[in-house]
Design an enzyme around this catalytic site. Structure first.
Site, short mmCIF file in Angstrom:
data_model
loop_
_atom_site.label_atom_id
_atom_site.label_comp_id
_atom_site.label_asym_id
_atom_site.label_seq_id
_atom_site.Cartn_x
_atom_site.Cartn_y
_atom_site.Cartn_z
N GLY A 101 0.58 -1.34 -0.21
CA GLY A 101 -0.25 0.31 0.09
C GLY A 101 1.10 1.13 -0.14
N TRP A 128 2.73 2.88 -2.29
CA TRP A 128 2.06 3.86 -3.34
C TRP A 128 0.88 4.99 -3.16
CZ3 TRP A 128 3.52 2.74 -9.61
CH2 TRP A 128 4.88 3.28 -9.53
N ASP A 187 2.69 -0.50 -10.32
CA ASP A 187 3.93 -0.97 -8.95
C ASP A 187 4.32 -2.56 -10.02
OD1 ASP A 187 6.67 -0.50 -8.40
OD2 ASP A 187 5.81 -0.77 -6.53
N LYS A 207 5.97 -0.45 -14.07
CA LYS A 207 7.29 -0.41 -13.76
C LYS A 207 7.50 -1.68 -14.56
CE LYS A 207 7.87 -3.02 -11.09
NZ LYS A 207 8.26 -3.64 -9.12
C1 LIG Z 1 6.12 -4.39 -6.17
S1 LIG Z 1 4.67 -4.66 -5.24
C2 LIG Z 1 4.17 -3.38 -5.59
C3 LIG Z 1 4.64 -2.31 -3.79
C4 LIG Z 1 3.37 -1.21 -3.67
N1 LIG Z 1 3.56 -0.44 -5.14
C5 LIG Z 1 3.65 -0.48 -2.48
O1 LIG Z 1 4.28 1.07 -2.49
O2 LIG Z 1 3.53 -1.18 -1.48
C6 LIG Z 1 4.14 -6.15 -6.53
C7 LIG Z 1 2.70 -6.29 -6.03
O3 LIG Z 1 1.98 -6.56 -7.67
C8 LIG Z 1 0.81 -7.61 -7.62
N2 LIG Z 1 1.05 -8.56 -8.52
C9 LIG Z 1 1.78 -8.95 -9.57
N3 LIG Z 1 1.17 -8.96 -10.23
C10 LIG Z 1 -0.01 -8.85 -10.06
C11 LIG Z 1 -1.92 -9.88 -11.13
N4 LIG Z 1 -1.93 -9.61 -11.64
N5 LIG Z 1 -3.37 -8.46 -9.83
C12 LIG Z 1 -3.42 -8.44 -8.64
N6 LIG Z 1 -1.38 -7.88 -8.38
C13 LIG Z 1 -0.68 -8.58 -8.69
C14 LIG Z 1 2.17 -8.31 -6.27
O4 LIG Z 1 0.98 -9.26 -5.95
C15 LIG Z 1 2.63 -7.66 -5.36
O5 LIG Z 1 2.07 -7.61 -4.46
#
Ligand SMILES: C[S@@+](CC[C@H](N)C(=O)[O-])C[C@H]1O[C@@H](n2cnc3c(N)ncnc32)[C@H](O)[C@@H]1O
Length: 206
Positions: A55, A57, A117, A157
């Protein structure tokens, strides 16, 4: 004694800062740095945060939109609630029509900003990981095609791979301005880049 990764994390200035400033993730600073440079989120905006957990972002976006805007966080994983009444959470895979339908219902129209992201789950096999990354990027671009209002902004990203240039060229046809950046808080050893596509024009048929 923690693992090498845990020890490195404790020394990381952005990790420490996130703890001190009550952000859920060091990634918050990536969005802050991107927004400082490109001013993509404004007061009153509707923002969709794809791949939002835990959370970080979303917290930054909520500060920017203030009480007049809304932020919708979507993730496969549970996102802990935030105190803001204008924050909505959706648990699920944003590449599916079902979850995309939920997003549309929550925002009740179009979004001013779509941000992602999201990282694909990597398996270590280079070609397969690249394909997963491209699929995820294409899904985000497709969601933006459907949900962004005219002049809306997309931040996402991406990992540089064989289709990187083609993807950027596609975006340049749909947005007034397309920039790429690696914010200072993005680890140097990571191949991640951020694409900022500003001023959505219209859906372009291939
Ligand atoms: C690097 S983290 C994001 C961090 C976030 N921006 C923050 O600031 O807290 C990447 C996230 O993308 C989610 N994710 C990847 N593919 C996804 C999808 N198809 N649907 C939903 N979430 C996805 C992962 O579960 C993960 O929690």
């Amino acid at each position: 004694m923690g693992s090498k990764w845990q020890m490195e994390r404790k020394k990381d200035p952005y990790y420490k800062r996130a703890k001190a400033e009550d952000y859920r993730s060091r990634a918050s600073y990536k969005l802050k740095q991107i927004d400082k440079k490109y001013k993509i989120i404004k007061k009153g905006n509707t923002v969709v945060d794809l791949g939002a957990a835990p959370g970080g972002w979303s917290q930054v976006a909520l500060e920017k939109v203030d009480e007049e805007g809304i932020v919708v966080g979507v993730d496969l994983n549970h996102i802990r609630a935030l105190p803001n009444e204008n924050y909505y959470r959706i648990k699920g895979d944003f590449t599916t029509p079902e979850v995309q339908g939920k997003i549309t219902r929550v925002i009740g129209g179009k979004a001013k900003v779509i941000m992602s992201d999201a990282s694909p789950e990597l398996c270590g096999i280079k070609n397969l990981d690249q394909l997963r990354s491209i699929d995820l990027t294409n899904s985000v671009i497709g969601i933006a095609d459907n949900l962004l209002e005219q002049k809306g902004n997309l931040v996402m990203k991406v990992f540089q791979g064989p289709e990187y240039k083609e993807m950027l060229d596609g975006l340049k046809r749909k947005y007034r301005q397309v920039k790429t950046t690696k914010p200072p808080s993005s680890r140097k050893k990571s191949s991640e880049m951020y694409v900022i596509a500003m001023g959505y024009k219209h859906k372009v048929k291939k």
